[in-house]
Scaffold this active site. Structure first.
Site, short mmCIF file in Angstrom:
data_model
loop_
_atom_site.label_atom_id
_atom_site.label_comp_id
_atom_site.label_asym_id
_atom_site.label_seq_id
_atom_site.Cartn_x
_atom_site.Cartn_y
_atom_site.Cartn_z
N CYS A 54 0.83 -1.21 0.00
CA CYS A 54 0.00 0.00 0.00
C CYS A 54 0.87 1.26 0.00
CB CYS A 54 -0.92 0.01 1.22
SG CYS A 54 -1.79 -1.53 1.48
C1 BEZ Z 1 1.02 -4.96 2.15
O1 BEZ Z 1 0.43 -3.96 1.72
O2 BEZ Z 1 2.12 -5.27 1.72
C2 BEZ Z 1 0.40 -5.76 3.22
C3 BEZ Z 1 -0.92 -5.59 3.50
C4 BEZ Z 1 -1.50 -6.35 4.49
C5 BEZ Z 1 -0.76 -7.25 5.19
C6 BEZ Z 1 0.57 -7.41 4.91
C7 BEZ Z 1 1.15 -6.66 3.93
#
Ligand code: BEZ
Length: 179
Positions: A54
């Site tokens: 994200c």
């Molecule tokens: C990520 O955006 O990389 C992520 C999102 C949720 C859990 C773990 C990683």
């Protein structure tokens, strides 16, 4: 039948320089109508502020492509997550975000009513949003981009369908071809 975004009240924190002291912010309630009425927007939802995909790709890429979305008839881009207003504001500030607007869905009410709430107890996250995007026109869902594998405690974190590049491409393909 047309699917509309749910009507909820979001608890946001907004800067108010009339407030003295080190924390010049106040609560401001914003409804779904405040965000969606009379506008064509892109909404994207993700599992958590400050998480790697994200922060490295999805949010910054929407910010970079903001003007391209505007050129395709999008009035606003909203990033929503099951995180409170303090976290969402801190994340936007840390990322240098000025165009995309963040929406705090701290209690998960909007996400639950969208049918997108999933357990992420396997990561110690509790209930969070499945990753999805949408083009929402005056509160009505016009286009839908949901990552595959919707499930509780998913071992992976699919990302692609709801990327800004994919949504922008879909908007371009949806344009009427000139005669
Ligand atoms: C990520 O955006 O990389 C992520 C999102 C949720 C859990 C773990 C990683």
């Amino acid at each position: 039948m047309q699917k509309k975004v749910p009507n909820v009240t979001f608890r946001t924190r907004v800067r108010d320089d009339s407030i003295e002291g080190p924390n010049p912010f106040r609560w401001e309630h914003k409804t779904s109508d405040d965000y969606f009425a009379g506008k064509r927007v892109v909404l994207f939802s993700l599992p958590g502020a400050f998480t790697p995909t994200c922060s490295t790709y999805q949010l910054p890429d929407f910010e970079k492509l903001y003007d391209d979305f505007k050129a395709k008839g999008i009035d606003e881009i909203y990033c929503i997550s099951v995180n409170d207003a303090f976290v969402m504001n801190a994340w936007a500030k840390a990322q240098g975000i000025g165009k995309v607007k963040v929406i705090p869905d701290g209690s998960g009410e909007f996400t639950r009513k969208m049918g997108m709430l999933v357990a992420k107890d396997n990561l110690g996250f509790g209930m969070r949003s499945w990753r999805y995007g949408a083009v929402v026109n005056n509160g009505v869902i016009e286009m839908w981009f949901e990552e595959e594998g919707f499930s509780d405690n998913c071992e992976s974190d699919p990302y692609g369908v709801s990327s800004p590049q994919n949504i922008l491409q879909a908007l371009k393909e949806a344009e009427p071809v000139a005669a």
